[in-house]
Design a protein around this motif. Structure first.
Motif, PDB file in Angstrom:
ATOM      1  N   ARG A  22      72.817  45.721  30.498  1.00 30.64           N
ATOM      2  CA  ARG A  22      72.977  46.475  31.734  1.00 30.64           C
ATOM      3  C   ARG A  22      72.498  47.897  31.491  1.00 30.64           C
ATOM      4  O   ARG A  22      72.839  48.501  30.480  1.00 30.64           O
ATOM      5  N   ASP A  23      71.701  48.379  32.426  1.00 28.66           N
ATOM      6  CA  ASP A  23      71.078  49.694  32.251  1.00 28.66           C
ATOM      7  C   ASP A  23      71.431  50.531  33.468  1.00 28.66           C
ATOM      8  O   ASP A  23      71.073  50.193  34.582  1.00 28.66           O
ATOM      9  N   GLY A  24      72.168  51.594  33.248  1.00 27.82           N
ATOM     10  CA  GLY A  24      72.617  52.411  34.365  1.00 27.82           C
ATOM     11  C   GLY A  24      74.135  52.525  34.398  1.00 27.82           C
ATOM     12  O   GLY A  24      74.707  53.084  35.329  1.00 27.82           O
ATOM     13  N   SER A  25      74.781  52.001  33.348  1.00 28.95           N
ATOM     14  CA  SER A  25      76.255  52.004  33.335  1.00 28.95           C
ATOM     15  C   SER A  25      76.816  53.417  33.358  1.00 28.95           C
ATOM     16  O   SER A  25      77.816  53.695  34.011  1.00 28.95           O
ATOM     17  N   ALA A  26      76.179  54.298  32.612  1.00 28.22           N
ATOM     18  CA  ALA A  26      76.672  55.674  32.562  1.00 28.22           C
ATOM     19  C   ALA A  26      75.541  56.587  33.009  1.00 28.22           C
ATOM     20  O   ALA A  26      74.665  56.936  32.241  1.00 28.22           O
ATOM     21  N   PRO A  86      67.922  53.095  15.709  1.00 23.36           N
ATOM     22  CA  PRO A  86      67.599  51.707  15.342  1.00 23.36           C
ATOM     23  C   PRO A  86      66.844  50.947  16.435  1.00 23.36           C
ATOM     24  O   PRO A  86      66.058  50.051  16.141  1.00 23.36           O
ATOM     25  N   LEU A  87      67.047  51.335  17.694  1.00 22.81           N
ATOM     26  CA  LEU A  87      66.340  50.659  18.789  1.00 22.81           C
ATOM     27  C   LEU A  87      64.822  50.760  18.631  1.00 22.81           C
ATOM     28  O   LEU A  87      64.075  49.925  19.133  1.00 22.81           O
ATOM     29  N   GLU A  88      64.359  51.787  17.912  1.00 22.87           N
ATOM     30  CA  GLU A  88      62.912  52.012  17.803  1.00 22.87           C
ATOM     31  C   GLU A  88      62.160  50.814  17.239  1.00 22.87           C
ATOM     32  O   GLU A  88      60.990  50.620  17.524  1.00 22.87           O
ATOM     33  N   VAL A 101      84.330  55.043  30.614  1.00 18.07           N
ATOM     34  CA  VAL A 101      83.520  55.992  29.861  1.00 18.07           C
ATOM     35  C   VAL A 101      83.687  55.746  28.360  1.00 18.07           C
ATOM     36  O   VAL A 101      84.799  55.606  27.875  1.00 18.07           O
ATOM     37  N   PRO A 102      82.563  55.681  27.630  1.00 21.15           N
ATOM     38  CA  PRO A 102      82.678  55.493  26.180  1.00 21.15           C
ATOM     39  C   PRO A 102      83.502  56.634  25.570  1.00 21.15           C
ATOM     40  O   PRO A 102      83.403  57.775  26.006  1.00 21.15           O
ATOM     41  N   ASP A 103      84.306  56.276  24.591  1.00 25.52           N
ATOM     42  CA  ASP A 103      85.197  57.278  23.997  1.00 25.52           C
ATOM     43  C   ASP A 103      84.992  57.276  22.484  1.00 25.52           C
ATOM     44  O   ASP A 103      85.247  56.275  21.810  1.00 25.52           O
ATOM     45  N   ARG A 139      70.204  44.666  34.889  1.00 28.94           N
ATOM     46  CA  ARG A 139      69.851  44.497  33.477  1.00 28.94           C
ATOM     47  C   ARG A 139      68.395  44.851  33.241  1.00 28.94           C
ATOM     48  O   ARG A 139      67.545  44.675  34.102  1.00 28.94           O
ATOM     49  N   ASN A 140      68.128  45.314  32.028  1.00 27.40           N
ATOM     50  CA  ASN A 140      66.735  45.550  31.649  1.00 27.40           C
ATOM     51  C   ASN A 140      66.216  44.320  30.898  1.00 27.40           C
ATOM     52  O   ASN A 140      66.907  43.310  30.797  1.00 27.40           O
ATOM     53  N   PHE A 141      64.999  44.426  30.378  1.00 23.47           N
ATOM     54  CA  PHE A 141      64.390  43.245  29.756  1.00 23.47           C
ATOM     55  C   PHE A 141      64.920  42.968  28.349  1.00 23.47           C
ATOM     56  O   PHE A 141      64.495  42.024  27.694  1.00 23.47           O
ATOM     57  N   LEU A 142      65.824  43.791  27.877  1.00 29.43           N
ATOM     58  CA  LEU A 142      66.514  43.435  26.635  1.00 29.43           C
ATOM     59  C   LEU A 142      67.835  42.743  26.959  1.00 29.43           C
ATOM     60  O   LEU A 142      68.622  42.429  26.056  1.00 29.43           O
ATOM     61  N   GLY A 143      68.086  42.530  28.235  1.00 28.13           N
ATOM     62  CA  GLY A 143      69.270  41.778  28.646  1.00 28.13           C
ATOM     63  C   GLY A 143      70.523  42.619  28.772  1.00 28.13           C
ATOM     64  O   GLY A 143      71.600  42.082  29.046  1.00 28.13           O
ATOM     65  N   ARG A 196      72.579  66.118  30.262  1.00 29.29           N
ATOM     66  CA  ARG A 196      72.578  64.839  30.973  1.00 29.29           C
ATOM     67  C   ARG A 196      71.413  64.743  31.966  1.00 29.29           C
ATOM     68  O   ARG A 196      70.985  65.742  32.532  1.00 29.29           O
ATOM     69  N   ILE A 197      70.938  63.518  32.130  1.00 26.98           N
ATOM     70  CA  ILE A 197      69.764  63.276  32.971  1.00 26.98           C
ATOM     71  C   ILE A 197      70.090  62.172  33.960  1.00 26.98           C
ATOM     72  O   ILE A 197      71.005  61.372  33.732  1.00 26.98           O
ATOM     73  N   LEU A 198      69.348  62.138  35.062  1.00 25.58           N
ATOM     74  CA  LEU A 198      69.523  61.060  36.040  1.00 25.58           C
ATOM     75  C   LEU A 198      68.432  60.024  35.797  1.00 25.58           C
ATOM     76  O   LEU A 198      67.256  60.266  36.040  1.00 25.58           O
ATOM     77  N   ARG A 199      68.840  58.860  35.272  1.00 23.10           N
ATOM     78  CA  ARG A 199      67.859  57.817  34.954  1.00 23.10           C
ATOM     79  C   ARG A 199      67.655  56.907  36.151  1.00 23.10           C
ATOM     80  O   ARG A 199      68.598  56.585  36.870  1.00 23.10           O
ATOM     81  N   ARG A 200      66.394  56.504  36.361  1.00 23.54           N
ATOM     82  CA  ARG A 200      66.070  55.668  37.514  1.00 23.54           C
ATOM     83  C   ARG A 200      64.921  54.726  37.121  1.00 23.54           C
ATOM     84  O   ARG A 200      63.826  54.771  37.686  1.00 23.54           O
ATOM     85  N   GLY A 231      75.496  50.148  21.464  1.00 19.01           N
ATOM     86  CA  GLY A 231      76.857  50.683  21.574  1.00 19.01           C
ATOM     87  C   GLY A 231      77.594  50.103  22.759  1.00 19.01           C
ATOM     88  O   GLY A 231      78.588  50.663  23.228  1.00 19.01           O
ATOM     89  N   ARG A 232      77.087  48.998  23.275  1.00 16.35           N
ATOM     90  CA  ARG A 232      77.740  48.332  24.412  1.00 16.35           C
ATOM     91  C   ARG A 232      77.693  46.826  24.223  1.00 16.35           C
ATOM     92  O   ARG A 232      76.857  46.303  23.498  1.00 16.35           O
ATOM     93  N   ARG A 233      78.633  46.125  24.901  1.00 15.64           N
ATOM     94  CA  ARG A 233      78.615  44.673  24.922  1.00 15.64           C
ATOM     95  C   ARG A 233      77.491  44.210  25.837  1.00 15.64           C
ATOM     96  O   ARG A 233      77.249  44.810  26.880  1.00 15.64           O
ATOM     97  N   ALA A 280      72.231  59.339  22.760  1.00 15.20           N
ATOM     98  CA  ALA A 280      71.713  59.842  24.041  1.00 15.20           C
ATOM     99  C   ALA A 280      72.718  60.781  24.695  1.00 15.20           C
ATOM    100  O   ALA A 280      72.343  61.769  25.321  1.00 15.20           O
ATOM    101  N   ASN A 281      73.976  60.457  24.560  1.00 14.79           N
ATOM    102  CA  ASN A 281      75.010  61.301  25.167  1.00 14.79           C
ATOM    103  C   ASN A 281      76.240  61.326  24.274  1.00 14.79           C
ATOM    104  O   ASN A 281      77.130  60.496  24.392  1.00 14.79           O
ATOM    105  N   PRO A 282      76.292  62.288  23.336  1.00 20.05           N
ATOM    106  CA  PRO A 282      77.404  62.351  22.384  1.00 20.05           C
ATOM    107  C   PRO A 282      78.739  62.677  23.057  1.00 20.05           C
ATOM    108  O   PRO A 282      79.784  62.598  22.428  1.00 20.05           O
ATOM    109  N   ARG A 283      78.689  63.027  24.330  1.00 21.50           N
ATOM    110  CA  ARG A 283      79.895  63.315  25.121  1.00 21.50           C
ATOM    111  C   ARG A 283      80.716  64.429  24.490  1.00 21.50           C
ATOM    112  O   ARG A 283      81.928  64.321  24.345  1.00 21.50           O
ATOM    113  N   THR A 284      80.047  65.462  24.100  1.00 19.19           N
ATOM    114  CA  THR A 284      80.732  66.668  23.644  1.00 19.19           C
ATOM    115  C   THR A 284      80.487  67.730  24.711  1.00 19.19           C
ATOM    116  O   THR A 284      79.493  67.645  25.453  1.00 19.19           O
TER     117      THR A 284
END
Ligand code: HEM
Lengths: 448, 282
Positions: free
Chosen positions: A256-260, A413-415, A335-337, A250-254, A367-371, A318-320, A356-360
């Motif tokens: 999970r970060d890294g799901s996709a 909106p996250l901004e 995968v988000p649909d 999890r990140n500091f907003l609580g 796509r990027i590799l986040r770390r 966009g996630r629980r 971030a990823n419209p999945r089109t």
């Protein structure tokens, strides 16, 4: 593409194809737990750390025992086509340090590259320092004791756009997409936390190992470089969970970060998305096997976030929040649909993950590799915390990767809850392939 | 006392101290070999102290008489003599605090009642552009400097402090001069910078003969780096390259030169940190 999207791993996870041992077994072995028959229910912080049964301390003991290390002998190979610290599984701690190069000419720059290579090769494998006459300053800071454990350390050397100015004659060999980071609309960049001639990314099981490596490197490079800024962070450790699937950290907003995240053990996918291919027209040949690293220090307004209704928080991402499952349904790893939600009734069109990823098909190559790592620095003048995300991502094409994705996120909106304050763009050099090689050799040769 | 007889008596005193301390001189250096450079160094310090007392008198008089321009112009040239001998002056922590502490050293900053000395006066003279209320600080500074002078005269110089002083001075430069934090209101940091370098170079020169044979690379590198720093500094003299002239404001130092200075100073600090080891001093 969906089968490739895998949750990123628990910090100590070692992928099977890299070590030849199935991840979980190796993980447990690292903890000294295989074959001990310890029930998973007993695996809680403090106990999980020790292979030995808990001992009652001797009466009158005056030593405060150190917390026990988790997997101090874990080491990643240093030599190879690619540098470490990019597709290597992310450990619990990380740090980016940017430097200005002080060396005045190419000889000095080469000395810097060679010294860095030698120090990184030593530090990431561990060992002992030579003894020195005690009338001299000791050769090592000593913060890890006499035996330096590798402790999962990786050190990644990357170059900023600034290094390609007139000083070293590198301009003609500049990686095609390398550029100076410019502010995005929501940014409030602080000059003293931005850019740099070079950056080192340190990752290890513990921050002490990162600090030790940094101090060793500083001590070996006087006059060659000067620290410009530094930011460290951590990711929370998870107790191993039964079954095959570990949720992401999890990140500091609580959340999970890294799901996709593109799977770092899919070599073909990494070649496509992360590693620079120097064989075509696009990039100079010397850069083959390198990667672009985007670093962003992004403050989170956590007090305000904690006063935001849960439903709104989940719509923003966009996630629980608890499960990490996409609003479109399923579990975290699903995968988000968005296919039957064109108007965003389920997953808002401006949700972070959807932008971030419209999945089109057209956005697959973005796509990027986040770390990333979570950071916490102190307190602002207003009494609010300076904490947030040390966002780090890797991609083969900086424009198609980070920059395009960030442009799509502009205005999200996250901004309202985040403020990017620092960072920079850097080019991760190709790896040093053997003992005779050094990081940066191909660049110097290409411009000789 | 005449200079040479003063030196002779200092040397006797130094020799006694060294014997009493039972200096473990390993490598090529014996206790007797340290006697001369230490005595010479004490002379250097005493000479600078004379100058410090003298300049402080003129500076503080100007402040007390409300001559703002004159006080402002005497501020930096007076400090030079303190900055050169800092490794010794710092041995008296109470005086070092009352003479040379910066506002950052106090919880309440400029408003802190314990904040006195050069930098308190600097704040008045350069930030407030006024000598108002400064007379008590001027008086205090004069008496502290006199106190320092008499204490140092009675001091036997510990060899490791003297030799370690070269590195300590470069640490000073690395910590506060390179960043321009020392004289933030007067912007006269370069005067202090040069003075620290002078002091470090003096120590290096005195002990150089003892290490030159065994460590020729070290000596060559340190000599070159001192030369490089001084060359860069000399460009920022009000009359470039004229050692008799003062320095321009630290704000005028280019980013490239700040980097060049920071790099060389760090190498000097690393190198000079090994001088004690070469001489076998604890
Ligand atoms: C403080 C800032 C940020 C926070 C708190 C944050 C948080 C999250 C969260 C919670 C997720 C969902 C879980 C996941 O898929 O990993 C996510 C996904 C993602 N984020 Fe961020 N993020 C931030 C900044 C950024 C930035 C700057 C970028 C890139 C410009 C970015 C790109 C992505 C991408 C590509 C995904 C995956 C979307 C998908 O493939 O479905 N994020 N982020």
């Amino acid at each position: 593409m969906s089968h490739r999207d895998r949750p990123s791993r628990c910090p100590f996870h070692v992928t099977a194809n890299e070590e030849g041992t199935p991840p979980r077994r190796r993980f447990l072995r690292g903890l000294g737990l295989t074959g001990l028959g310890v029930g998973l229910a007993g695996l809680y912080p403090g106990r999980v750390l020790s292979a030995e049964p808990l001992q009652t301390p001797p009466q009158g003991k005056e030593v405060t025992s150190a917390p026990l290390a988790r997997d101090p002998q874990l080491s990643w190979p240093f030599h190879g086509r690619h540098q470490q610290g990019v597709v290597t599984p992310r450990p619990a701690t990380g740090m980016v340090v940017a430097f200005d190069v002080l060396a005045g000419d190419r000889d000095g720059l080469q000395r810097l590259f060679e010294t860095l290579t030698a120090r990184i090769a030593f530090l990431t494998q561990g060992g002992r320092y030579p003894q020195r006459d005690p009338h001299y300053p000791p050769p090592d800071s000593g913060i890890l004791g006499p035996d330096i454990p590798p402790d999962g350390l990786t050190v990644t050397l990357a170059l900023g756009d600034a290094l390609f100015d007139q000083r070293f004659g590198l301009d003609a060999a500049r990686p095609r997409h390398l550029q100076r980071m410019t502010g995005f609309p929501n940014d409030a960049l602080e000059a003293e936390r931005c850019h740099g001639d070079i950056a080192l990314q340190f990752c290890a099981n513990t921050l002490d190992t990162c600090y030790h490596a940094l101090r060793d490197i500083i001590k070996h490079t006087p006059g060659l470089m000067l620290v410009r800024w530094k930011q460290e962070g951590t990711v929370p450790l998870l107790p191993p969970s039964p079954g095959d699937f570990d949720g992401s950290a999890r990140n500091f907003l609580g959340f999970r970060d890294g799901s996709a995240n593109p799977s770092n053990d899919d070599a073909a996918l990494m070649d496509e998305l992360v590693w620079v291919d120097g064989t075509g027209e696009n990039e100079p040949a010397w850069a083959q096997g390198g990667s672009y690293m985007a670093v962003r220090i992004i403050r989170n307004f956590v007090e305000r976030w904690d006063r935001t209704p849960l439903g709104e928080q989940e719509a923003i991402f966009g996630r629980r929040k608890m499960s990490g499952a996409p609003l479109s349904g399923g579990n975290e790893q699903d995968v988000p649909d968005y296919s039957d939600d064109p108007e965003g009734h389920i997953t808002p069109l401006d949700a972070h993950i959807r932008l971030a990823n419209p999945r089109t098909p057209a956005t697959q190559h973005n796509r990027i590799l986040r770390r990333p790592f979570n950071y916490s620095n102190g307190v602002e003048a207003n009494g609010q915390f300076d904490m947030g995300l040390l966002f780090i991502c890797f991609q083969a094409d900086l424009d198609a990767g980070f920059i395009t994705v960030q442009q799509r996120l502009n205005g999200e909106p996250l901004e309202e809850y985040i403020k990017p304050v620092g960072g920079g763009y850097f080019f991760v050099l190709p790896g040093a392939i053997n003992q005779q090689d050094f990081l940066g050799r191909s660049l110097l040769n290409a411009t000789a | 006392m005449k200079m040479h007889s003063l030196k002779a008596s200092l040397m006797t005193a130094a020799a006694l101290v060294l014997m009493a301390l039972n200096v473990q001189a390993r490598a090529a250096v014996s206790a007797e070999q340290l006697v001369t450079p230490i005595a010479e160094y004490k002379l250097y310090v005493l000479d600078n102290l004379d100058q410090l007392v003298d300049h402080t008198r003129r500076f503080t008089t100007a402040v007390e008489q409300g001559e703002l321009d004159r006080a402002q112009s005497l501020y930096a040239p007076t400090r030079v003599y303190y900055e050169r001998i800092e490794p010794i002056a710092e041995l008296f922590a109470d005086l070092d605090a009352s003479i040379d502490a910066r506002e950052d050293d106090y919880e309440h900053g400029v408003a802190d009642p314990d904040f006195t000395g050069f930098h308190r006066l600097e704040y008045g003279l350069f930030h407030n552009d006024s000598t108002d209320g400064m007379a008590p600080y001027a008086k205090g500074l004069m008496s502290d400097v006199n106190d320092l002078d008499s204490r140092v005269r009675d001091l036997t110089f510990p060899p490791s402090t003297v030799v370690g002083g070269a590195a300590a001075l470069m640490e000073e430069v690395a910590a506060t001069k390179v960043s321009g934090e020392e004289d933030r209101y007067s912007r006269t940091d370069l005067w202090d910078f040069q003075a620290n370098v002078d002091g470090a170079r003096e120590i290096f020169s005195l002990f150089k003969p003892l290490v030159a044979q065994q460590h020729p690379d070290f000596v060559a590198r340190v000599t070159k780096n001192f030369g490089d720093v001084e060359k860069t500094l000399a460009q920022y003299r009000t009359t470039p390259d004229d050692p008799a002239s003062g320095f321009v404001s630290y704000d005028e130092v280019s980013q490239a030169d700040r980097h060049a200075l920071a790099g060389t100073v760090t190498v000097l600090a690393e190198d000079l940190s090994t001088l004690r080891g070469m001489l076998g001093l604890d």
